[in-house]
Design a protein around this motif. Structure first.
Motif, PDB file in Angstrom:
ATOM      1  N   UNK B  15       0.843  -1.205   0.000  1.00 42.92           N
ATOM      2  CA  UNK B  15       0.000   0.000   0.000  1.00 42.92           C
ATOM      3  C   UNK B  15       0.869   1.242   0.000  1.00 42.92           C
ATOM      4  N   UNK B  16       2.042   1.109  -0.589  1.00 44.06           N
ATOM      5  CA  UNK B  16       2.962   2.239  -0.595  1.00 44.06           C
ATOM      6  C   UNK B  16       4.097   2.010   0.392  1.00 44.06           C
ATOM      7  N   UNK B  38       5.494  -1.720  -7.945  1.00 45.91           N
ATOM      8  CA  UNK B  38       4.497  -2.659  -7.423  1.00 45.91           C
ATOM      9  C   UNK B  38       4.117  -2.370  -5.974  1.00 45.91           C
ATOM     10  N   UNK B  39       4.689  -1.310  -5.412  1.00 46.65           N
ATOM     11  CA  UNK B  39       4.409  -0.968  -4.014  1.00 46.65           C
ATOM     12  C   UNK B  39       2.926  -0.687  -3.770  1.00 46.65           C
ATOM     13  N   UNK B  40       2.189  -0.396  -4.847  1.00 46.19           N
ATOM     14  CA  UNK B  40       0.773  -0.063  -4.693  1.00 46.19           C
ATOM     15  C   UNK B  40      -0.153  -1.212  -5.109  1.00 46.19           C
ATOM     16  N   UNK B  41       0.379  -2.369  -5.362  1.00 50.47           N
ATOM     17  CA  UNK B  41      -0.407  -3.443  -5.985  1.00 50.47           C
ATOM     18  C   UNK B  41      -1.651  -3.845  -5.210  1.00 50.47           C
ATOM     19  N   UNK B  42      -1.643  -3.639  -3.897  1.00 50.43           N
ATOM     20  CA  UNK B  42      -2.838  -4.019  -3.134  1.00 50.43           C
ATOM     21  C   UNK B  42      -3.490  -2.824  -2.439  1.00 50.43           C
ATOM     22  N   UNK B  43      -3.211  -1.640  -2.922  1.00 51.37           N
ATOM     23  CA  UNK B  43      -3.909  -0.459  -2.431  1.00 51.37           C
ATOM     24  C   UNK B  43      -5.325  -0.477  -2.994  1.00 51.37           C
ATOM     25  N   UNK B  44      -6.300  -0.310  -2.150  1.00 50.46           N
ATOM     26  CA  UNK B  44      -7.684  -0.217  -2.595  1.00 50.46           C
ATOM     27  C   UNK B  44      -7.911   1.197  -3.125  1.00 50.46           C
ATOM     28  N   UNK B  45      -7.891   1.332  -4.440  1.00 47.28           N
ATOM     29  CA  UNK B  45      -7.991   2.631  -5.094  1.00 47.28           C
ATOM     30  C   UNK B  45      -9.407   2.750  -5.658  1.00 47.28           C
ATOM     31  N   UNK B  46     -10.266   3.367  -4.875  1.00 45.78           N
ATOM     32  CA  UNK B  46     -11.665   3.557  -5.260  1.00 45.78           C
ATOM     33  C   UNK B  46     -12.323   2.233  -5.657  1.00 45.78           C
ATOM     34  N   UNK B  47     -12.030   1.209  -4.892  1.00 47.78           N
ATOM     35  CA  UNK B  47     -12.675  -0.078  -5.090  1.00 47.78           C
ATOM     36  C   UNK B  47     -11.950  -1.009  -6.043  1.00 47.78           C
ATOM     37  N   UNK B  48     -10.792  -0.605  -6.514  1.00 46.48           N
ATOM     38  CA  UNK B  48     -10.009  -1.433  -7.424  1.00 46.48           C
ATOM     39  C   UNK B  48      -8.562  -1.531  -6.946  1.00 46.48           C
ATOM     40  N   UNK B  49      -7.902  -2.599  -7.376  1.00 48.40           N
ATOM     41  CA  UNK B  49      -6.453  -2.693  -7.211  1.00 48.40           C
ATOM     42  C   UNK B  49      -5.836  -2.656  -8.600  1.00 48.40           C
TER      43      UNK B  49
END
Lengths: 192, 361
Positions: B15-16, B38-49
């Motif tokens: 998630x950063x 890839x540091x953001x690969x599992x950040x929930x970005x407005x309902x999406x990854x």
């Protein structure tokens, strides 16, 4: 601005930093001690411009920088985000050693960057810390939304911060708290 | 079913990068720059990854995942399995996306000056279909061709199409059992993390109210959110609705933020401070029509008399038309900037933009 005692607190901190007392400063600016204490306790609205000028002079604070704290806006949306005037180089050079000394001590005794930041912002206004620690080439913008200040820091080279994206430009600015964490992390890294 | 295996740098939460979560084992770029896309690969970005893996060739042969993707620009319905080294030399499954869309080429995320951030991705999936495992559950090993034999794991690239008989007959069936049994163990944030807590109707104590205020002022948005919901439930005040909007926007939940800012308007009526948020929020959500509409509405406010504000609103409208593929309309708004703005830098930037956009006509 959210903190209606921002200037008063900045004055208080500088009195301590200069190893002076309220009584000494009151005398230096020509105010009765009790009156002076009352003014500082009541906050920024009680500080009149002539007093502000005398305080800046006696405490060796960048006057333009101090005045902009004093004139704090009620509301600044993101679209309006105001650019803050940076303190003069001379003022920054005078302020930096004290802040970095405090920061270094905290870094040595704290486990995390977040802990260091927490203590620093409890001691000093965030804008002051950013202004002292950020290199001169950085711009600091402020929004004030429902009494909450938010600062945005970016290098001048990113200057087109208002411009639309359109052709894949990079926005290279950081929210103030995040920027401070980065500065602390960088200093921590350099201390290793 | 279609599968793609991706080898990424090891992190805890993806998630950063934070002090508690830095990339490990990601190759020279990561080591040198302490950065990994890839540091953001599992950040929930407005309902999406949105997922990234390093691809030296910059294109993914998605027809190798499924032949139906030949000549297509993307392939849907893929299970993307994310793998990383576990610190003991093994490459293990760290998480996966189900029903993912895999793009042939890297995509660039939407980003505005107010919301979002620049990053590349080539996979997207609904956050509810994404599963990240905790470190202790990352036990399923994926081989390396160099050690285990051809077709039995990752080769030199950071992704593996898993076309071999071994992959299809042995590895994947075994892995699917593992994935199914570990779905309940996921640690990434889903809808629940951004929704009202179970105790939403429990009034706050004075101490809790003070703590909530501190969390909000310190931008500790995740921690603030449950308190924020409880505060609003108690008061139904515009300020509490506004604070929810702020926290959710900061947590990349833009659609939810729009909802709460709209609640503020229902309570207070139209105000500049709330309405001025919608253009960038809608743009970030990809709703360019509403972004344009809300930006145009701002031009009636006194605040838009400020030239730099007006310039920026014109820019938002131009961008909105551009992203909607209405390039002629977009250029018309660039022309307004060129004719009305006194900011030389901005005018020059706009002229250059116009030149580039005209080539697309």
């Amino acid at each position: 601005m959210e903190n209606k005692k921002l200037v008063a607190e900045t004055i208080e901190k500088h009195i301590k930093m200069r190893n002076r007392t309220r009584a000494e400063i009151a005398a230096a600016v020509g105010e009765d001690y009790k009156t002076f204490c009352g003014i500082l306790n009541r906050g920024d609205e009680a500080i009149r411009t002539p007093l502000l000028l005398r305080l800046a002079n006696v405490l060796d604070i960048d006057l333009n920088w101090l005045v902009q704290l004093y004139k704090g806006e009620q509301s600044i949306s993101f679209l309006e985000r105001h650019q803050m005037s940076r303190m003069s180089d001379e003022f920054r050079k005078n302020e930096l050693p004290n802040i970095t000394k405090n920061m270094d001590a905290l870094i040595r005794t704290s486990d995390t960057v977040s802990e260091v930041k927490k203590v620093l912002v409890a001691q000093w206004p965030l804008f002051y810390l950013l202004d002292v620690l950020l290199p001169e080439e950085y711009i600091i913008r402020i929004t004030v939304e429902r009494d909450r200040e938010t600062y945005y820091c970016m290098p001048q080279t990113a200057g087109a911060s208002r411009f639309g994206r359109g052709l894949g430009r990079t926005f290279d600015f950081y929210e103030g708290n995040e920027m401070l964490k980065r500065l602390i992390a960088e200093r921590k890294e350099n201390m290793k | 079913m279609s599968f793609l295996f991706c080898n990424i740098t090891k992190m805890k939460y993806y998630k950063g990068i934070t002090e508690q979560d830095t990339p490990f084992g990601g190759g020279s770029y990561v080591t040198k720059n302490q950065d990994a896309h890839e540091q953001w690969n599992f950040l929930n970005d407005n309902g999406y990854c949105y997922g990234f893996v390093q691809n030296r060739g910059e294109k993914f042969a998605i027809e190798r995942i499924n032949p139906i993707a030949k000549r297509q620009s993307k392939l849907e319905g893929v299970t993307v399995v994310w793998c990383a080294k576990n610190g003991c030399g093994d490459t293990v499954v760290v998480g996966w996306y189900e029903n993912a869309t895999v793009y042939r080429e890297y995509q660039v995320s939407r980003c505005t000056p107010a919301y979002g951030f620049e990053r590349d991705f080539f996979v997207s999936a609904k956050a509810e279909d994404c599963y990240l495992l905790s470190e202790e559950n990352r036990t399923f090993v994926i081989g390396r061709a160099s050690q285990d034999g051809r077709g039995r794991g990752f080769g030199q690239e950071n992704f593996w199409y898993a076309e071999s008989a071994y992959a299809n007959e042995e590895l994947i069936p075994s892995m699917l059992e593992f994935l199914e049994s570990h779905k309940k163990d996921r640690i990434n944030e889903t809808e629940e993390a951004f929704s009202p807590p179970e105790n939403v109707d429990t009034p706050l104590t004075d101490e809790e109210k003070g703590y909530a205020e501190k969390l909000f002022n310190d931008h500790e948005d995740s921690a603030f959110l449950p308190y924020g919901y409880r505060l609003y439930h108690e008061s139904h005040s515009a300020d509490h609705a506004y604070n929810l909007g702020e926290a959710l926007a900061a947590l990349c939940q833009y659609t939810k933020a729009i909802h709460w800012y709209s609640v503020v308007l229902e309570i207070e009526g139209n105000t500049w401070d709330v309405n001025s948020k919608f253009p960038y929020l809608y743009q970030q959500c990809g709703d360019y029509e509403k972004s344009i509409e809300s930006a145009k509405a701002l031009l009636d406010y006194d605040e838009a008399q400020n030239e730099s504000v007006r310039d920026e609103i014109y820019g938002i409208i131009a961008d909105g038309y551009f992203y909607s593929h209405c390039v002629e309309d977009a250029i018309a708004w660039l022309d307004k900037i060129i004719s009305e703005s006194s900011d030389e830098n901005y005018v020059e930037f706009t002229r250059n933009t116009k030149t580039a956009w005209k080539e697309l006509l």
